[in-house]
Motif scaffolding. Structure first.
Motif, mmCIF file in Angstrom:
data_model
loop_
_atom_site.group_PDB
_atom_site.id
_atom_site.type_symbol
_atom_site.label_atom_id
_atom_site.label_comp_id
_atom_site.label_asym_id
_atom_site.label_seq_id
_atom_site.Cartn_x
_atom_site.Cartn_y
_atom_site.Cartn_z
ATOM 1 N N LYS A 33 0.826 -1.206 0.000
ATOM 2 C CA LYS A 33 0.000 0.000 0.000
ATOM 3 C C LYS A 33 0.866 1.264 0.000
ATOM 4 O O LYS A 33 0.547 2.246 -0.676
ATOM 5 C CB LYS A 33 -0.915 -0.012 1.229
ATOM 6 C CG LYS A 33 -1.977 -1.113 1.193
ATOM 7 C CD LYS A 33 -2.827 -1.091 2.448
ATOM 8 C CE LYS A 33 -3.866 -2.206 2.426
ATOM 9 N NZ LYS A 33 -4.687 -2.227 3.664
ATOM 10 N N ILE A 34 1.961 1.234 0.771
ATOM 11 C CA ILE A 34 2.870 2.385 0.805
ATOM 12 C C ILE A 34 3.507 2.605 -0.571
ATOM 13 O O ILE A 34 3.591 3.741 -1.063
ATOM 14 C CB ILE A 34 3.954 2.186 1.879
ATOM 15 C CG1 ILE A 34 3.336 2.280 3.276
ATOM 16 C CG2 ILE A 34 5.073 3.218 1.735
ATOM 17 C CD1 ILE A 34 4.295 1.997 4.405
ATOM 18 N N LEU A 35 3.942 1.519 -1.207
ATOM 19 C CA LEU A 35 4.544 1.638 -2.535
ATOM 20 C C LEU A 35 3.576 2.269 -3.528
ATOM 21 O O LEU A 35 3.938 3.190 -4.277
ATOM 22 C CB LEU A 35 4.991 0.262 -3.033
ATOM 23 C CG LEU A 35 6.267 -0.312 -2.405
ATOM 24 C CD1 LEU A 35 6.440 -1.767 -2.827
ATOM 25 C CD2 LEU A 35 7.481 0.507 -2.802
ATOM 26 N N ASN A 36 2.355 1.782 -3.554
ATOM 27 C CA ASN A 36 1.369 2.316 -4.500
ATOM 28 C C ASN A 36 1.036 3.768 -4.199
ATOM 29 O O ASN A 36 0.897 4.589 -5.111
ATOM 30 C CB ASN A 36 0.094 1.460 -4.459
ATOM 31 C CG ASN A 36 0.320 0.065 -5.010
ATOM 32 O OD1 ASN A 36 1.189 -0.146 -5.860
ATOM 33 N ND2 ASN A 36 -0.452 -0.906 -4.537
ATOM 34 N N ALA A 37 0.937 4.102 -2.900
ATOM 35 C CA ALA A 37 0.611 5.471 -2.517
ATOM 36 C C ALA A 37 1.733 6.433 -2.882
ATOM 37 O O ALA A 37 1.494 7.526 -3.410
ATOM 38 C CB ALA A 37 0.323 5.536 -1.013
ATOM 39 N N MET A 38 2.994 6.040 -2.624
ATOM 40 C CA MET A 38 4.126 6.909 -2.935
ATOM 41 C C MET A 38 4.292 7.084 -4.445
ATOM 42 O O MET A 38 4.592 8.173 -4.932
ATOM 43 C CB MET A 38 5.414 6.341 -2.332
ATOM 44 C CG MET A 38 5.461 6.366 -0.810
ATOM 45 S SD MET A 38 5.270 8.020 -0.096
ATOM 46 C CE MET A 38 3.532 7.973 0.415
ATOM 47 N N ALA A 39 4.088 6.004 -5.202
ATOM 48 C CA ALA A 39 4.176 6.098 -6.660
ATOM 49 C C ALA A 39 3.124 7.060 -7.196
ATOM 50 O O ALA A 39 3.406 7.894 -8.069
ATOM 51 C CB ALA A 39 4.020 4.715 -7.293
ATOM 52 N N ALA A 40 1.917 6.978 -6.657
ATOM 53 C CA ALA A 40 0.851 7.882 -7.089
ATOM 54 C C ALA A 40 1.176 9.325 -6.710
ATOM 55 O O ALA A 40 0.931 10.260 -7.488
ATOM 56 C CB ALA A 40 -0.478 7.448 -6.462
ATOM 57 N N THR A 41 1.725 9.511 -5.506
ATOM 58 C CA THR A 41 2.093 10.852 -5.055
ATOM 59 C C THR A 41 3.112 11.496 -5.992
ATOM 60 O O THR A 41 3.069 12.702 -6.263
ATOM 61 C CB THR A 41 2.671 10.799 -3.626
ATOM 62 O OG1 THR A 41 1.674 10.296 -2.742
ATOM 63 C CG2 THR A 41 3.119 12.175 -3.161
ATOM 64 N N MET A 42 4.046 10.701 -6.502
ATOM 65 C CA MET A 42 5.100 11.208 -7.378
ATOM 66 C C MET A 42 4.661 11.293 -8.832
ATOM 67 O O MET A 42 5.437 11.711 -9.691
ATOM 68 C CB MET A 42 6.333 10.306 -7.274
ATOM 69 C CG MET A 42 6.909 10.231 -5.869
ATOM 70 S SD MET A 42 8.208 8.989 -5.722
ATOM 71 C CE MET A 42 9.515 9.773 -6.660
ATOM 72 N N GLY A 43 3.417 10.878 -9.111
ATOM 73 C CA GLY A 43 2.967 10.855 -10.497
ATOM 74 C C GLY A 43 3.662 9.774 -11.287
ATOM 75 O O GLY A 43 3.846 9.893 -12.506
ATOM 76 N N GLY A 44 4.063 8.686 -10.579
ATOM 77 C CA GLY A 44 4.840 7.635 -11.221
ATOM 78 C C GLY A 44 4.039 6.377 -11.488
ATOM 79 O O GLY A 44 2.871 6.251 -11.123
#
Length: 352
Positions: free
Chosen positions: A321-332
């Protein structure tokens, strides 16, 4: 010249350097009517001596002098700190002399003539030079005030980063103490992962403070420090793995670096825990490079047993969940490359 120009010339002192003493006297009388005080000098030596004594607001410098020209004196004046503006006076019709005078530091020039217009033109040029000098001083004062304000803000931000880093280190220490009091291996593992996440965030603020950076972070240095901490905290006899970092020299904003640090921490931690059998040594590679101008690519890969992103998650699933959230935050976009026969390759691309 605008007569309403807000410059008070009643206390303005002009240094007039010209070997024509009769013209000097005439100009002194005419300029006095305009509120100027005129000091005459007949050569460069006496003119520079008067200038060194101080109190000169503007200089009128004639081209032809005894044994020298004004072009010989201009560079000496220009080298003086905070020197007054110079209006170059020449009787020559050769425009190249005026151009050369401007190159050597004159603010303006006037062509000398026997007509009464010469005095009016000289007065206008002197006033304009004084006004430009005033505007330059005000601009420099504004720039200095802005620099001082920026320095104060940067100092304050450094202190904030220092305090945040220290506070997060304290939180990580409290989590470590709590971990030592728990027997449940699942809870211990969760707390250890939490501690590593706190370190990943705190490392950003510590890096900003130590390197005196504001707003942006050198990614290669930050990742080197972060992975060094992960290697020390996770590596043991059961997981004697090596981390290899290859990163381009890039700078990113603080918020992106925090998200990136969490992504790298999660992926490297997962590789340490699950990529290789217990006791087997392995290599974990982290690569960060620029792609297509405005995109960055992150690769975290190993040569272990492989990972199926569609399989049931191990543990609590919080890391995913953290990985997906951080990727979304970075627009990645975070994906897993299944083309290799062995190992796992996680790839994330995001805009700079």
């Amino acid at each position: 010249m605008d007569r309403d120009m807000p410059v008070d010339h009643r206390e303005t002192t002009i240094l007039y350097i010209d070997d024509d003493e009769a013209l000097g006297i005439l100009l002194r009388k005419n300029l006095a009517r305009q509120g100027f005080k005129v000091i005459n000098a007949i050569d460069g030596k006496s003119g520079l001596s008067q200038l060194a004594s101080g109190g000169i607001d503007v200089i009128a410098l004639d081209h032809y002098l005894l044994g020298e020209t004004g072009l010989d004196i201009l560079p000496v004046i220009a080298e003086m700190p905070d020197h007054p503006p110079v209006v170059y006076v020449t009787g020559s019709g050769d425009a190249s002399i005026a151009v050369e005078a401007l190159k050597r530091g004159a603010d303006d020039y006037v062509t000398k003539s026997i007509s009464t217009d010469f005095v009016d033109l000289l007065i206008a040029a002197l006033k304009q030079s004084l006004e430009r000098a005033r505007l330059r001083r005000e601009a420099l004062a504004s720039q200095e005030a802005m620099r001082q304000a920026r320095d104060r803000a940067e100092l304050l931000l450094r202190e904030v980063n220092h305090r945040v880093a220290n506070s997060l280190s304290l939180v990580a220490s409290l989590v470590r103490m709590q971990t030592s009091l728990i027997a449940d291996p699942v809870a211990v593992s969760a707390l250890q992962e939490t501690q590593m996440r706190i370190h990943a965030i705190g490392n950003v603020h510590r890096h900003l403070y130590v390197n005196n950076q504001v707003g942006t972070v050198d990614i290669d240095d930050y990742l080197k420090s972060l992975l060094g901490e992960l290697q020390s905290s996770i590596g043991d006899e059961a997981r004697p793995h090596d981390i290899v970092l290859v990163a381009d020299a890039l700078q990113l904003t603080t918020d992106k670096v925090i998200s990136l640090g969490l992504v790298v921490s999660e992926l490297v931690t997962n590789a340490f825990k699950y990529a290789y059998p217990p006791g087997a040594a392995g290599e974990i590679r982290v690569r960060l490079s620029r792609r297509d101008g405005q995109m960055i690519e992150l690769l975290v890969e190993d040569d272990g047993t492989g990972f199926d992103p569609d399989a049931p998650v191990k543990g609590t699933g919080l890391g995913t969940k953290i990985l997906n959230a951080m990727a979304a935050t970075m627009g990645g976009d975070l994906t897993y490359d299944r083309s290799s026969v062995t190992g796992t390759r996680a790839r994330m691309t995001f805009p700079i």
